[in-house]
Enzyme design. Structure first.
Site, PDB file in Angstrom:
ATOM      1  N   GLY A 301       0.805  -1.439  -0.041  1.00 41.84           N
ATOM      2  CA  GLY A 301      -0.002  -0.034  -0.094  1.00 41.84           C
ATOM      3  C   GLY A 301       0.845   1.398  -0.004  1.00 41.84           C
ATOM      4  O   GLY A 301       2.043   1.382  -0.797  1.00 41.84           O
ATOM      5  N   SER A 302       0.435   2.134   0.613  1.00 42.37           N
ATOM      6  CA  SER A 302       1.133   3.582   0.626  1.00 42.37           C
ATOM      7  C   SER A 302       2.548   3.634   1.392  1.00 42.37           C
ATOM      8  O   SER A 302       3.161   4.613   1.087  1.00 42.37           O
ATOM      9  CB  SER A 302       0.180   4.514   1.535  1.00 42.37           C
ATOM     10  OG  SER A 302      -1.151   4.912   0.601  1.00 42.37           O
TER      11      SER A 302
END
Length: 585
Positions: A301-302
């Site tokens: 993810g981020s």
């Protein structure tokens, strides 16, 4: 009138031939004895000597035990303790008549925790000569068995592996089987190093089994080696307690935490939940024994955005002053949105507020291979080199053709899979200003040289910018450590299922501290939280803050946070250039 009988006189002399016959037999017997003795003693002594040796000579093994495992400070993590095994010789049991002592056999079955029928069934065959009744019994049980004095039942010395820290260090230390061979963790990875080979020596025993002569060593053994791990058990305990609490509070399926020393690459803590107690073999289950920090892979993810930012800066794709349009837009029928809404923002804003839209714009400008090359240099998608068995190398996508949505989502951490240990190593590299050092689960005597894998200037700029993520307004405020400057990145990714993505999430926080001179890098993953909140900053941030605070204080790292938030604070050199707004792609 008396009649006188004539008495015949017997010649007392023995006939000559009879005497000679007897003497001849005696001489022949003597010659035979001498000949037999000569044959045995001189001509063919080996056979009877062998027969005698078979009845008296025995080969015994001198057990040397298994090496001890300790943490970096000498705290015992795995030791071998002496125990006894209860065994029987069924033939001797039947010959001694001890089976008639029904009361004693019932007492033996009770103390060994066995059914008396099962116990007697094991010794029912009088042709067998060896059978285990119970292994690794305590000294108290062994003493009780000896007092029963059952014929054909004996005790045998052996050792048992004991783990003082129990479930806290179970995943990294592992465990052995009942025969003392490693089956999990470093016990298995370094099994040959920890194992010993017993010396074999020949002895002569009498009929009671007592040693009456020591013949000598037949085979030299190998001494076991001790193992010193890099982990600090104090931090290991703190990390496990904090992670277990976070997993339970957030009703998560599992959790993982890795803490690295940025300067040496050593693993100071490595914990997972759920765990297991290696001292209780009845609790052993495969899913509990899995070291998720190296075996399980997740879409980051981020948390991968800072690495993509480094790649974009290195390749001249963008700079710190450029402003991007961060309003939602569509790519190939898919809509890219942000949880934190803003109309526009710079690269610093994209990292601080974790903008998927902004990072998608940057990724669409780049060739996928540029991003993949940078991720690979950070160590993603490759074995960490720790030697832990079962470690996954993860998956970095390699395609001949990339769709726009695949390129965009790669920029914010979808489409690739990595382990928590790989992510922790990548953030340690970022904190080390682009110098990647090998990860070690063994204590190192001196810090390795390391390799400069990305631009020092760009790595340092991104490193300093990540401090804003933990400050007010950022997505990782719950990871703040009072008195210290902390940098990091939150990550929230959907869990991939067959054919797409499900409703569950993986919450992650990856970071390092203190920013002025990074000492520790850490990754916390909370898998599938179901208590309401699922964002990485909310579910993983508090655990990061608690464990990082403990590490900084335990190692006496000086606080570096300024008295005033705006005073004496190093800033990223964002030389303002002409503001450029990027239109929708």
């Amino acid at each position: 009138m008396k009649v006188k009988r004539k008495t015949q006189k017997i010649d007392p002399r023995i006939p000559q031939w009879r005497f000679l016959t007897v003497v001849g037999f005696i001489i022949l017997g003597f010659i035979g004895l001498v000949a037999r003795t000569a044959w045995i003693q001189v001509i063919d002594p080996d056979r009877l000597r062998l027969e005698g040796d078979l009845r008296s000579l025995r080969t015994t093994a001198d057990e040397k035990g298994r090496g001890m495992i300790t943490d970096r400070n000498g705290e015992q993590l795995a030791v071998s303790v002496p125990v006894q095994a209860v065994w029987a010789d069924p033939k001797a049991v039947h010959e001694s008549g001890s089976l008639d002592n029904d009361r004693a056999w019932r007492a033996l079955a009770e103390v060994l925790g066995l059914d008396v029928k099962e116990l007697t069934a094991r010794i029912a065959d009088p042709r067998r000569r060896f059978v285990y009744l119970q292994r690794q019994v305590t000294p108290a049980v062994a003493e009780y068995v000896a007092k029963l004095k059952l014929g054909g039942v004996y005790l045998r010395r052996e050792s048992r592996r004991y783990y003082p820290t129990g479930e806290i260090s179970a995943h990294i230390v592992g465990m052995t089987n009942i025969d003392g061979s490693g089956i999990e963790g470093v016990e298995r990875a370094f099994n040959e190093w920890l194992s010993s080979v017993p010396s074999e020596r020949r002895v002569r025993k009498d009929r009671q089994g007592r040693v009456i002569e020591n013949i000598g060593i037949v085979k030299e053994g190998k001494k076991a080696n001790n193992l010193v791990l890099s982990i600090d058990q104090r931090l290991q305990s703190l990390a496990y307690r904090s992670l277990k609490y976070a997993t339970e509070v957030n009703k998560a399926t599992s959790g993982s935490l890795v803490l690295l020393d940025v300067t040496t690459g050593e693993v100071l803590a490595m914990v997972n939940t759920p765990s297991y107690n290696p001292n209780n073999r009845g609790q052993y289950q495969g899913f509990r024994a899995r070291n998720r920090t190296v075996t399980d892979t997740y879409e980051p993810g981020s948390t991968v955005k800072p690495l993509v930012a480094v790649s974009a800066l290195e390749n001249g794709i963008t700079n710190w002053s450029e402003v991007f349009d961060t309003r939602p837009f569509n790519i190939g029928g898919k809509r890219v949105t942000d949880s934190h809404r803003m109309a526009q923002g710079s690269l610093g804003d994209i990292l601080k507020f974790s903008s998927n839209i902004g990072m998608a714009h940057i990724a669409l400008r780049m060739q996928p291979q540029q991003i993949i090359d940078t991720l690979t240099r950070f160590g993603l998608g490759s074995d960490s080199g720790t030697g832990l068995l079962g470690e996954s190398s993860g998956m970095i996508p390699v395609r001949r053709r990339w769709s726009d949505i695949e390129r965009a989502t790669l920029g914010f951490g979808y489409g690739l899979r990595i382990t928590p240990l790989q992510l922790a190593s990548a953030y340690a590299t970022l904190a080390n200003k682009g110098i990647r050092k090998p990860v070690s689960i063994l204590k190192v005597s001196s810090a390795p040289q390391g390799e400069q894998v990305v631009s020092r200037k760009d790595a340092e700029a991104v490193m300093l910018q990540l401090e804003a993520v933990v400050e007010r307004g950022g997505t990782g405020t719950k990871a703040e450590v009072p008195g210290y400057r902390v940098a990091g990145k939150t990550g929230t990714a959907k869990v991939a299922i067959a054919g797409g993505y499900g409703k569950d999430y993986v919450g992650t926080f990856a970071g390092f501290a203190p920013v002025s001179n990074p000492r520790f890098a850490m990754v916390v993953i909370i898998n599938e939280p179901k208590a309401g909140s699922y964002y990485g900053g909310s579910v993983a941030g508090p655990t990061f803050a608690e464990v990082m605070a403990g590490a900084l204080q335990l190692y006496n790292v000086p606080p570096d946070a300024p008295q005033s938030p705006e005073l004496n604070k190093p800033q990223v050199n964002l030389a303002r250039q002409e503001v450029k707004v990027v239109p929708h792609t």
